[in-house]
Design an enzyme around this catalytic site. Structure first.
Site, short mmCIF file in Angstrom:
data_model
loop_
_atom_site.label_atom_id
_atom_site.label_comp_id
_atom_site.label_asym_id
_atom_site.label_seq_id
_atom_site.Cartn_x
_atom_site.Cartn_y
_atom_site.Cartn_z
N GLY A 54 35.48 38.04 47.82
CA GLY A 54 34.84 37.05 48.10
C GLY A 54 35.19 36.36 49.35
N GLY A 78 34.23 38.14 52.61
CA GLY A 78 33.38 38.63 53.71
C GLY A 78 33.80 40.03 53.91
N LEU A 79 34.73 40.79 53.24
CA LEU A 79 35.06 42.14 53.56
C LEU A 79 34.16 43.28 52.82
CD1 LEU A 79 38.76 41.62 53.78
CD2 LEU A 79 37.11 41.55 55.82
N ALA A 114 30.68 47.00 48.31
CA ALA A 114 31.45 48.16 47.89
C ALA A 114 31.37 48.47 46.40
CB ALA A 114 32.98 48.16 48.31
N ASP A 118 25.48 45.45 54.43
CA ASP A 118 26.74 45.93 53.95
C ASP A 118 26.81 46.90 52.97
OD1 ASP A 118 26.99 43.04 55.24
OD2 ASP A 118 27.90 42.15 53.42
C1 MEV Z 1 27.29 38.83 55.06
O1 MEV Z 1 28.25 39.56 55.12
C2 MEV Z 1 26.43 39.17 56.06
C3 MEV Z 1 25.27 38.18 56.29
O2 MEV Z 1 24.82 38.39 57.56
C4 MEV Z 1 24.14 38.28 55.27
C5 MEV Z 1 23.78 39.49 55.30
O3 MEV Z 1 23.45 40.13 56.32
O4 MEV Z 1 22.95 39.68 54.09
C6 MEV Z 1 25.84 36.65 56.36
#
Ligand code: MEV
Length: 315
Positions: free
Chosen positions: A101, A103-104, A109, A149
């Site tokens: 939770g 942002g990594l 994954a 992601d």
């Molecule tokens: C989240 O890791 C990245 C954002 O750009 C959302 C997305 O691309 O789905 C904030």
């Protein structure tokens, strides 16, 4: 029979948030992984075990009624049971060394490794199909995902990504280290993305100009990556952070951390949604230790990562 898969976490180097509105982003996979083991078991149940808790449910429940961060695994298992017309149970074990939770890419994954491990219990599944399954699973927790992601977690390496054209791998293999510092403020990607949507609606012209600026910055970065120009890349990181500040995804703690990063490395910025989560600083051998020590001196949790070039791995 057990089916096992692992997938790396990720860092968004440039373009988070703007990517949701069609701008190109640059991402890389990092050498921290989630491993998922799936196994057919007796009884009609889907059982998920992880270090953030367990979930045991019978198949065919509407996913919208499930209130658990483990929901994507349930979705994947249920979908495979339905599409393969099977009545077996499935046990899923999740092991992760990616902080959750912040942002990594831990949930992406999980979705990628989960999609691979679960689908391969039934059929050989090509990577493109695994990616589609993973993005659908991620949408059970974050409807508006750009898909960036999951894509980088599947293919690994460093890539450019935009919603319309998908991904293109970047051929150069830059040899930098990233120092990740964790604010330990949990964030919901969905609500930070919703906040940016509101900013956009209230500031249409400014947001459109920012999207143009970010697009230009990303094009410049693509050239710099080819030349391995690390100092200039650092300047672009600092500039990208200015845009992220403008759209309101930063806060005081993140700003303090970024200041430490910018003083001790080539450049530092938020990575991922912001609002909490992590920042990274760009280093090479000459300033890696220095940057780590500066974060540690200020009592910030930090660790260094390198690019993972492998992506999804199945066993
Ligand atoms: C989240 O890791 C990245 C954002 O750009 C959302 C997305 O691309 O789905 C904030």
């Amino acid at each position: 029979m057990k089916s096992k898969a692992s997938a790396p976490g990720k860092v968004i180097l440039f373009g988070e948030h703007f990517v949701v509105y069609g701008v190109k982003a640059i991402l890389c996979a990092i050498n921290k992984r989630v491993t998922v083991t799936a196994e057919k078991i007796e009884g009609e149940k889907i059982s998920i075990k992880s270090n953030i808790g367990n979930l045991v449910l019978e198949p065919n429940k509407p996913v919208s009624e499930i209130n658990s961060p483990l929901k994507p695994f349930y979705y994947l298992a249920n979908k495979m049971l339905q599409s393969q017309n099977q009545t077996t149970g499935i046990e899923i074990i999740v092991e992760s060394d990616i902080p959750i939770g912040v942002g990594l890419g831990s949930s992406s994954a999980c979705c990628v490794a989960g999609a691979a491990a679960i689908s391969r219990l039934f059929v050989e599944t090509p990577k493109e199909e695994i990616l589609k399954l993973a993005i659908a699973a991620e949408k059970t927790i974050f409807q508006n995902t750009s898909g960036a992601d999951c894509t980088v977690c599947t293919y690994g390496g460093i890539m450019e990504y935009d919603k319309k054209n998908g991904f293109t791998k970047i051929k150069s293999e830059p040899d930098f280290h990233l120092v990740i510092a964790n604010s330990n403020i949990k964030h919901s990607t969905e609500s930070v993305v919703a906040g940016v949507k509101q900013f956009k609606e209230e500031n249409e012209v400014e947001f459109s100009n920012l999207c143009n600026d970010e697009s230009k910055l990303v094009e410049d970065v693509l050239k710099l990556l080819n030349n391995n120009s690390i100092k200039e890349l650092g300047q672009k990181i600092i500039q990208n952070q200015v845009y992220l500040e403008t759209i309101g995804v930063s806060n005081e703690k993140l700003r303090n951390m970024i200041q430490v990063g910018q003083k001790s490395s080539f450049g530092a910025k938020i990575t991922g949604a912001g609002g909490g989560g992590c920042i990274f600083s760009l280093t090479d051998e000459s300033n890696l230790e220095h940057s780590i020590n500066q974060f540690k001196d200020k009592n910030y949790e930090c660790f260094s990562v390198k690019i993972d070039f492998k992506g999804l791995d199945t066993f």
